[in-house]
Design an enzyme around this catalytic site. Structure first.
Site, PDB file in Angstrom:
ATOM      1  N   SER A 141       0.675  -1.214  -0.132  1.00 50.88           N
ATOM      2  CA  SER A 141      -0.264   0.030   0.149  1.00 50.88           C
ATOM      3  C   SER A 141       0.924   1.076  -0.025  1.00 50.88           C
ATOM      4  CB  SER A 141      -0.732  -0.170   1.307  1.00 50.88           C
ATOM      5  OG  SER A 141      -1.300   1.228   1.478  1.00 50.88           O
ATOM      6  N   TYR A 154      -0.824  -0.987  10.302  1.00 49.39           N
ATOM      7  CA  TYR A 154      -0.669  -2.059   8.421  1.00 49.39           C
ATOM      8  C   TYR A 154       0.390  -0.961   7.902  1.00 49.39           C
ATOM      9  CZ  TYR A 154      -3.848  -1.592   4.559  1.00 49.39           C
ATOM     10  OH  TYR A 154      -3.936  -1.687   3.522  1.00 49.39           O
ATOM     11  N   ALA A 155       0.908  -0.333   8.478  1.00 51.88           N
ATOM     12  CA  ALA A 155       1.685   0.869   7.218  1.00 51.88           C
ATOM     13  C   ALA A 155       3.463  -0.035   7.886  1.00 51.88           C
ATOM     14  CB  ALA A 155       2.265   2.184   7.537  1.00 51.88           C
TER      15      ALA A 155
HETATM   16  N1  CAA Z   1      -4.555  12.390   6.657  1.00 51.72           N
HETATM   17  C1  CAA Z   1      -4.399  13.679   7.521  1.00 51.72           C
HETATM   18  N2  CAA Z   1      -5.045  13.459   8.230  1.00 51.72           N
HETATM   19  C2  CAA Z   1      -5.059  12.630   9.154  1.00 51.72           C
HETATM   20  C3  CAA Z   1      -5.723  11.773   8.517  1.00 51.72           C
HETATM   21  C4  CAA Z   1      -4.961  11.295   7.036  1.00 51.72           C
HETATM   22  N3  CAA Z   1      -5.001  10.304   7.157  1.00 51.72           N
HETATM   23  N4  CAA Z   1      -6.589  10.934   9.735  1.00 51.72           N
HETATM   24  C5  CAA Z   1      -6.419  12.065  10.202  1.00 51.72           C
HETATM   25  N5  CAA Z   1      -6.529  12.531  10.088  1.00 51.72           N
HETATM   26  C6  CAA Z   1      -6.083  13.942  11.143  1.00 51.72           C
HETATM   27  C7  CAA Z   1      -7.819  14.591  11.086  1.00 51.72           C
HETATM   28  O1  CAA Z   1      -7.597  15.205  10.124  1.00 51.72           O
HETATM   29  C8  CAA Z   1      -7.508  15.120  12.220  1.00 51.72           C
HETATM   30  O2  CAA Z   1      -7.049  16.403  12.513  1.00 51.72           O
HETATM   31  P1  CAA Z   1      -7.722  17.727  12.664  1.00 51.72           P
HETATM   32  O3  CAA Z   1      -6.952  17.165  14.863  1.00 51.72           O
HETATM   33  O4  CAA Z   1      -6.966  18.888  12.839  1.00 51.72           O
HETATM   34  O5  CAA Z   1      -8.625  17.863  13.080  1.00 51.72           O
HETATM   35  C9  CAA Z   1      -6.427  14.047  13.344  1.00 51.72           C
HETATM   36  O6  CAA Z   1      -6.059  13.404  12.263  1.00 51.72           O
HETATM   37  C10 CAA Z   1      -6.917  13.404  14.075  1.00 51.72           C
HETATM   38  O7  CAA Z   1      -7.835  12.863  14.021  1.00 51.72           O
HETATM   39  P2  CAA Z   1      -9.397  12.349  14.579  1.00 51.72           P
HETATM   40  O8  CAA Z   1      -9.745  13.070  14.924  1.00 51.72           O
HETATM   41  O9  CAA Z   1     -10.105  11.476  13.595  1.00 51.72           O
HETATM   42  O10 CAA Z   1      -8.623  11.498  15.599  1.00 51.72           O
HETATM   43  P3  CAA Z   1      -9.177   9.702  16.365  1.00 51.72           P
HETATM   44  O11 CAA Z   1      -8.281   9.454  17.134  1.00 51.72           O
HETATM   45  O12 CAA Z   1     -11.330   9.910  16.604  1.00 51.72           O
HETATM   46  O13 CAA Z   1      -8.993   8.623  15.363  1.00 51.72           O
HETATM   47  C11 CAA Z   1      -7.977   8.064  13.372  1.00 51.72           C
HETATM   48  C12 CAA Z   1      -8.022   8.380  14.284  1.00 51.72           C
HETATM   49  C13 CAA Z   1      -9.027   6.188  13.585  1.00 51.72           C
HETATM   50  C14 CAA Z   1      -6.433   8.026  13.129  1.00 51.72           C
HETATM   51  C15 CAA Z   1      -9.077   8.913  12.397  1.00 51.72           C
HETATM   52  O14 CAA Z   1      -8.817  10.109  11.845  1.00 51.72           O
HETATM   53  C16 CAA Z   1      -9.244   7.933  10.643  1.00 51.72           C
HETATM   54  O15 CAA Z   1      -9.833   6.577  10.566  1.00 51.72           O
HETATM   55  N6  CAA Z   1      -8.175   8.325   9.899  1.00 51.72           N
HETATM   56  C17 CAA Z   1      -8.077   7.927   8.653  1.00 51.72           C
HETATM   57  C18 CAA Z   1      -6.972   6.972   8.485  1.00 51.72           C
HETATM   58  C19 CAA Z   1      -6.119   6.544   6.958  1.00 51.72           C
HETATM   59  O16 CAA Z   1      -6.517   7.300   6.191  1.00 51.72           O
HETATM   60  N7  CAA Z   1      -6.939   5.342   7.161  1.00 51.72           N
HETATM   61  C20 CAA Z   1      -6.366   4.295   6.045  1.00 51.72           C
HETATM   62  C21 CAA Z   1      -7.663   3.470   5.137  1.00 51.72           C
HETATM   63  S1  CAA Z   1      -7.520   3.157   3.476  1.00 51.72           S
HETATM   64  C22 CAA Z   1      -6.658   2.343   3.531  1.00 51.72           C
HETATM   65  O17 CAA Z   1      -5.859   1.481   4.369  1.00 51.72           O
HETATM   66  C23 CAA Z   1      -6.608   1.133   2.053  1.00 51.72           C
HETATM   67  C24 CAA Z   1      -4.836   1.658   1.749  1.00 51.72           C
HETATM   68  O18 CAA Z   1      -3.925   1.101   1.885  1.00 51.72           O
HETATM   69  C25 CAA Z   1      -4.267   3.227   1.359  1.00 51.72           C
HETATM   70  P1  NAI Z   2     -11.757  -5.090   1.314  1.00 57.42           P
HETATM   71  O1  NAI Z   2     -11.763  -4.866   2.727  1.00 57.42           O
HETATM   72  O2  NAI Z   2     -12.944  -4.772   0.161  1.00 57.42           O
HETATM   73  O3  NAI Z   2     -11.139  -6.961   1.105  1.00 57.42           O
HETATM   74  C1  NAI Z   2     -10.592  -7.326   2.168  1.00 57.42           C
HETATM   75  C2  NAI Z   2     -11.276  -9.055   1.366  1.00 57.42           C
HETATM   76  O4  NAI Z   2     -10.060  -9.470   2.481  1.00 57.42           O
HETATM   77  C3  NAI Z   2     -12.183  -9.516   2.266  1.00 57.42           C
HETATM   78  O5  NAI Z   2     -13.261 -10.121   1.424  1.00 57.42           O
HETATM   79  C4  NAI Z   2     -11.909  -9.837   3.554  1.00 57.42           C
HETATM   80  O6  NAI Z   2     -12.963 -10.958   4.346  1.00 57.42           O
HETATM   81  C5  NAI Z   2     -10.864 -10.665   3.759  1.00 57.42           C
HETATM   82  N1  NAI Z   2     -10.100 -11.167   5.030  1.00 57.42           N
HETATM   83  C6  NAI Z   2      -9.770 -10.719   5.566  1.00 57.42           C
HETATM   84  N2  NAI Z   2      -9.054 -10.610   6.446  1.00 57.42           N
HETATM   85  C7  NAI Z   2      -8.834 -12.372   6.055  1.00 57.42           C
HETATM   86  C8  NAI Z   2      -8.377 -12.954   6.633  1.00 57.42           C
HETATM   87  N3  NAI Z   2      -7.926 -13.343   7.253  1.00 57.42           N
HETATM   88  N4  NAI Z   2      -8.195 -14.270   5.731  1.00 57.42           N
HETATM   89  C9  NAI Z   2      -9.235 -14.698   4.614  1.00 57.42           C
HETATM   90  N5  NAI Z   2      -9.457 -13.496   4.051  1.00 57.42           N
HETATM   91  C10 NAI Z   2      -9.090 -12.175   4.734  1.00 57.42           C
HETATM   92  O7  NAI Z   2     -10.432  -4.637   0.962  1.00 57.42           O
HETATM   93  P2  NAI Z   2     -10.230  -3.922  -0.437  1.00 57.42           P
HETATM   94  O8  NAI Z   2      -9.817  -2.535  -0.682  1.00 57.42           O
HETATM   95  O9  NAI Z   2     -10.198  -4.790  -1.485  1.00 57.42           O
HETATM   96  O10 NAI Z   2      -7.911  -4.512  -0.184  1.00 57.42           O
HETATM   97  C11 NAI Z   2      -7.435  -5.884  -0.925  1.00 57.42           C
HETATM   98  C12 NAI Z   2      -6.400  -5.123  -0.991  1.00 57.42           C
HETATM   99  O11 NAI Z   2      -5.216  -4.393  -1.270  1.00 57.42           O
HETATM  100  C13 NAI Z   2      -5.408  -5.239   0.668  1.00 57.42           C
HETATM  101  O12 NAI Z   2      -5.008  -6.565   1.064  1.00 57.42           O
HETATM  102  C14 NAI Z   2      -5.444  -3.942   1.451  1.00 57.42           C
HETATM  103  O13 NAI Z   2      -4.617  -3.709   2.503  1.00 57.42           O
HETATM  104  C15 NAI Z   2      -5.143  -3.784  -0.558  1.00 57.42           C
HETATM  105  N6  NAI Z   2      -4.868  -1.963  -0.150  1.00 57.42           N
HETATM  106  C16 NAI Z   2      -6.727  -1.278  -0.088  1.00 57.42           C
HETATM  107  C17 NAI Z   2      -6.163   0.113  -0.625  1.00 57.42           C
HETATM  108  C18 NAI Z   2      -7.361   0.890  -0.629  1.00 57.42           C
HETATM  109  O14 NAI Z   2      -7.414   1.874  -0.883  1.00 57.42           O
HETATM  110  N7  NAI Z   2      -8.823  -0.548  -0.698  1.00 57.42           N
HETATM  111  C19 NAI Z   2      -5.475   1.099  -1.356  1.00 57.42           C
HETATM  112  C20 NAI Z   2      -3.458   0.037  -0.850  1.00 57.42           C
HETATM  113  C21 NAI Z   2      -3.882  -1.572  -0.674  1.00 57.42           C
END
Ligand code: CAA
Ligand code: NAI
Length: 246
Positions: A141, A154-155
């Site tokens: 990712s 995750y990172a």
């Molecule tokens: N980038 C920049 N700023 C972010 C951020 C992000 N990704 N996530 C949160 N922040 C900021 C918020 O905007 C907030 O800023 P302010 O204090 O200025 O309002 C600050 O960080 C604290 O955030 P919260 O108030 O939301 O704090 P919390 O403890 O309630 O929640 C959190 C923290 C669970 C990390 C929540 O902010 C969150 O879910 N953030 C998103 C995290 C994220 O980007 N996850 C990626 C998911 S998609 C994925 O994982 C696929 C992939 O590979 C890319």
């Molecule tokens: P998603 O959450 O839609 O699908 C993930 C799938 O993995 C689900 O069907 C879930 O049941 C299965 N899974 C979870 N834990 C499992 C386990 N222990 N054993 C077997 N299966 C399991 O996720 P998405 O978005 O399709 O992501 C796919 C891959 O791409 C993941 O590795 C994710 O980290 C990566 N990724 C996703 C990004 C995004 O923005 N959606 C960005 C970068 C990376």
């Protein structure tokens, strides 16, 4: 057909990017095994693709459990006699700021996103070696490369995917196996729904192509790396992220 009669295991193939890959691989003639934790979703995916004429089967597995992974691989070998392609796509998030992240949330993500990939690859590789080759594609990712707020666990796991992939490329290249990593950017799927709207807007503004990824964008990269066209691609880290950071 780019994958005619190739047997491919796609972990996490029940939905999202993995499902898009299962569909794409089937269209290119592969025999696809969807290996996923979610049985209801997995069965839906299986019947949807079978109804479209695909050779797809679902096997329930928790990749974090070594015995279940061994059982999965045993069943695939028993049924199809070989495994040509492994796509290590399954993954989870348990986001929290470092200071609020529980030990359990840290370990759960490591156990699925890192140890699970180790389990699947270690279980499949002896069969690929015996057959004289295979393709291993593992999903990292952008947050594993550049870091991300709330994603210590995750990172860490996604960065480790790159280190493992390069190691496997070196260890297994002479056995005919190719190991490569795909680095998706933020992609329109369930994982991203947890991200606050204002964060999504700021992410979009950083992407030169000005949109999030689609599951098909990532599935097409998996397809290339799984195909014979990628026979000289080994240890590569392919970003499919619209150029979010360069
Ligand atoms: N980038 C920049 N700023 C972010 C951020 C992000 N990704 N996530 C949160 N922040 C900021 C918020 O905007 C907030 O800023 P302010 O204090 O200025 O309002 C600050 O960080 C604290 O955030 P919260 O108030 O939301 O704090 P919390 O403890 O309630 O929640 C959190 C923290 C669970 C990390 C929540 O902010 C969150 O879910 N953030 C998103 C995290 C994220 O980007 N996850 C990626 C998911 S998609 C994925 O994982 C696929 C992939 O590979 C890319
Ligand atoms: P998603 O959450 O839609 O699908 C993930 C799938 O993995 C689900 O069907 C879930 O049941 C299965 N899974 C979870 N834990 C499992 C386990 N222990 N054993 C077997 N299966 C399991 O996720 P998405 O978005 O399709 O992501 C796919 C891959 O791409 C993941 O590795 C994710 O980290 C990566 N990724 C996703 C990004 C995004 O923005 N959606 C960005 C970068 C990376």
């Amino acid at each position: 057909m780019r994958l005619k009669d190739k047997v491919a295991i796609i972990t996490g193939g029940a939905q999202g990017i993995g499902f898009a890959a299962a569909k794409r691989f089937s269209e290119e003639g592969a025999i696809v095994v969807i290996a996923d934790f979610n049985e209801a979703q997995g069965r839906n995916a299986e019947s949807e693709l079978q109804n479209a004429g695909a050779q797809v089967s679902f096997i329930q597995v928790d990749i974090s459990n070594r015995e279940q992974v061994d059982r999965l691989v045993g069943k695939v070998i028993e049924t199809f006699g070989k495994i040509d392609i492994l796509v290590n796509n399954a993954g989870i998030t348990r986001d929290a700021m470092l200071t609020k992240m529980s030990e359990k949330d840290f370990q759960d993500v490591i156990q699925v996103n890192l140890t699970g990939v180790f389990h699947c690859t270690q279980a499949v590789v002896p069969h690929m070696v015996a057959a004289g080759g295979g393709k291993i594609i593992s999903t990292s990712s952008v947050t594993g490369v550049y870091g991300n707020v709330g994603q210590t666990n995750y990172a860490a796991a996604k960065a480790a995917i790159i280190g493992m992939t390069k190691t496997w490329a070196k260890e297994l290249g002479r056995k005919g196996i190719r190991a490569n990593a795909v680095v998706p950017g933020f992609t329109e799927m369930s994982m991203v729904t947890t991200v606050p709207e204002k964060v999504i807007e700021s992410i979009k503004s950083m992407i030169p192509v000005q949109r999030l990824g689609k599951p098909e964008d990532i599935a097409n990269a998996y397809l290339f790396l799984a195909s014979d066209e990628a026979d000289y691609v080994n240890g590569a880290v392919l970003h499919v992220d619209g150029g979010i950071m360069m």
